[in-house]
Design a protein around this motif. Structure first.
Motif, mmCIF file in Angstrom:
data_model
loop_
_atom_site.group_PDB
_atom_site.id
_atom_site.type_symbol
_atom_site.label_atom_id
_atom_site.label_comp_id
_atom_site.label_asym_id
_atom_site.label_seq_id
_atom_site.Cartn_x
_atom_site.Cartn_y
_atom_site.Cartn_z
ATOM 1 N N GLU A 3 0.851 -1.188 0.000
ATOM 2 C CA GLU A 3 0.000 0.000 0.000
ATOM 3 C C GLU A 3 0.886 1.237 0.000
ATOM 4 O O GLU A 3 1.861 1.312 0.746
ATOM 5 C CB GLU A 3 -0.870 -0.008 1.262
ATOM 6 C CG GLU A 3 -1.735 1.198 1.413
ATOM 7 C CD GLU A 3 -2.468 1.205 2.734
ATOM 8 O OE1 GLU A 3 -2.942 2.284 3.090
ATOM 9 O OE2 GLU A 3 -2.540 0.172 3.400
ATOM 10 N N ARG A 4 0.561 2.215 -0.849
ATOM 11 C CA ARG A 4 1.318 3.464 -0.920
ATOM 12 C C ARG A 4 0.452 4.603 -0.399
ATOM 13 O O ARG A 4 -0.722 4.699 -0.738
ATOM 14 C CB ARG A 4 1.735 3.771 -2.352
ATOM 15 C CG ARG A 4 2.747 2.821 -2.881
ATOM 16 C CD ARG A 4 3.188 3.246 -4.249
ATOM 17 N NE ARG A 4 4.183 2.323 -4.765
ATOM 18 C CZ ARG A 4 4.875 2.547 -5.857
ATOM 19 N NH1 ARG A 4 4.680 3.635 -6.557
ATOM 20 N NH2 ARG A 4 5.768 1.671 -6.256
ATOM 21 N N ARG A 5 1.082 5.464 0.441
ATOM 22 C CA ARG A 5 0.376 6.607 1.016
ATOM 23 C C ARG A 5 1.307 7.806 1.082
ATOM 24 O O ARG A 5 2.495 7.657 1.319
ATOM 25 C CB ARG A 5 -0.032 6.314 2.456
ATOM 26 C CG ARG A 5 -1.311 5.648 2.649
ATOM 27 C CD ARG A 5 -1.744 5.700 4.101
ATOM 28 N NE ARG A 5 -0.754 5.192 5.037
ATOM 29 C CZ ARG A 5 -0.955 4.172 5.849
ATOM 30 N NH1 ARG A 5 -2.088 3.538 5.842
ATOM 31 N NH2 ARG A 5 -0.015 3.791 6.681
ATOM 32 N N TRP A 6 0.722 9.012 0.917
ATOM 33 C CA TRP A 6 1.464 10.250 1.127
ATOM 34 C C TRP A 6 1.247 10.678 2.565
ATOM 35 O O TRP A 6 0.108 10.759 3.025
ATOM 36 C CB TRP A 6 0.985 11.346 0.184
ATOM 37 C CG TRP A 6 1.460 11.147 -1.219
ATOM 38 C CD1 TRP A 6 0.743 10.609 -2.253
ATOM 39 C CD2 TRP A 6 2.748 11.464 -1.743
ATOM 40 N NE1 TRP A 6 1.524 10.576 -3.383
ATOM 41 C CE2 TRP A 6 2.756 11.101 -3.090
ATOM 42 C CE3 TRP A 6 3.898 12.014 -1.190
ATOM 43 C CZ2 TRP A 6 3.864 11.275 -3.917
ATOM 44 C CZ3 TRP A 6 5.006 12.191 -2.007
ATOM 45 C CH2 TRP A 6 4.983 11.829 -3.353
ATOM 46 N N GLU A 7 2.347 10.974 3.287
ATOM 47 C CA GLU A 7 2.283 11.389 4.677
ATOM 48 C C GLU A 7 3.077 12.681 4.857
ATOM 49 O O GLU A 7 4.104 12.880 4.213
ATOM 50 C CB GLU A 7 2.867 10.316 5.589
ATOM 51 C CG GLU A 7 2.114 9.018 5.532
ATOM 52 C CD GLU A 7 2.726 7.956 6.428
ATOM 53 O OE1 GLU A 7 3.753 8.220 7.077
ATOM 54 O OE2 GLU A 7 2.159 6.859 6.456
ATOM 55 N N GLU A 24 5.992 16.299 2.129
ATOM 56 C CA GLU A 24 5.256 15.037 2.141
ATOM 57 C C GLU A 24 6.144 13.913 1.615
ATOM 58 O O GLU A 24 6.992 14.140 0.757
ATOM 59 C CB GLU A 24 4.006 15.152 1.267
ATOM 60 C CG GLU A 24 3.085 16.255 1.717
ATOM 61 C CD GLU A 24 1.968 16.535 0.733
ATOM 62 O OE1 GLU A 24 0.949 17.085 1.165
ATOM 63 O OE2 GLU A 24 2.120 16.223 -0.461
ATOM 64 N N GLN A 26 6.046 9.821 0.167
ATOM 65 C CA GLN A 26 5.253 8.672 -0.255
ATOM 66 C C GLN A 26 5.896 7.433 0.346
ATOM 67 O O GLN A 26 7.051 7.129 0.071
ATOM 68 C CB GLN A 26 5.190 8.559 -1.772
ATOM 69 C CG GLN A 26 4.267 7.453 -2.226
ATOM 70 C CD GLN A 26 4.180 7.357 -3.736
ATOM 71 O OE1 GLN A 26 5.128 7.648 -4.443
ATOM 72 N NE2 GLN A 26 3.033 6.941 -4.219
ATOM 73 N N ALA A 28 5.709 3.258 1.189
ATOM 74 C CA ALA A 28 5.171 1.967 0.749
ATOM 75 C C ALA A 28 5.156 1.046 1.966
ATOM 76 O O ALA A 28 6.198 0.775 2.561
ATOM 77 C CB ALA A 28 6.009 1.375 -0.355
ATOM 78 N N TYR A 29 3.980 0.601 2.329
ATOM 79 C CA TYR A 29 3.822 -0.319 3.452
ATOM 80 C C TYR A 29 3.681 -1.733 2.916
ATOM 81 O O TYR A 29 3.007 -1.964 1.913
ATOM 82 C CB TYR A 29 2.596 0.069 4.281
ATOM 83 C CG TYR A 29 2.806 1.372 5.008
ATOM 84 C CD1 TYR A 29 3.425 1.394 6.241
ATOM 85 C CD2 TYR A 29 2.426 2.576 4.444
ATOM 86 C CE1 TYR A 29 3.639 2.587 6.914
ATOM 87 C CE2 TYR A 29 2.634 3.775 5.098
ATOM 88 C CZ TYR A 29 3.242 3.764 6.335
ATOM 89 O OH TYR A 29 3.467 4.942 6.989
ATOM 90 N N PRO A 39 8.307 0.018 6.549
ATOM 91 C CA PRO A 39 7.855 0.803 5.399
ATOM 92 C C PRO A 39 9.046 1.416 4.676
ATOM 93 O O PRO A 39 10.082 1.679 5.278
ATOM 94 C CB PRO A 39 6.971 1.890 6.014
ATOM 95 C CG PRO A 39 7.173 1.823 7.462
ATOM 96 C CD PRO A 39 7.827 0.543 7.808
#
Length: 76
Positions: A3-7, A24, A26, A28-29, A39
């Motif tokens: 799963e990829r998310r911007w934090e 920010e 990105q 990858a979990y 991650p």
């Protein structure tokens, strides 16, 4: 599947943009199949980098126009 998310990593006031901007990342979990992996950092961006890129003057490294100025490296 990963799963990829911007934090948001940092928030600073950018003198050139005249507002608060966020650095920010990105991330990858790992998937549930391999949960023991940490991650991974895929890329970084500024929340205003794309908008600042369209300005007529040089802004910062995150807009890709001035490699000598990074608002996130400055002291708050």
């Amino acid at each position: 599947m990963a799963e990829r998310r911007w934090e948001v990593l940092k928030v600073r006031f950018c003198e050139r943009a005249g507002c608060e901007v966020a650095l920010e990342a990105q991330m990858a979990y790992p998937s549930e199949v391999l949960p023991d992996q940490p991650p991974r950092l895929i890329s970084k961006r500024c929340s205003r980098g794309l908008e600042c890129n369209f300005w007529d003057h040089m802004t910062c490294v995150w807009a890709g126009t001035n490699p000598l100025y990074d608002p996130f490296e400055q002291n708050p």
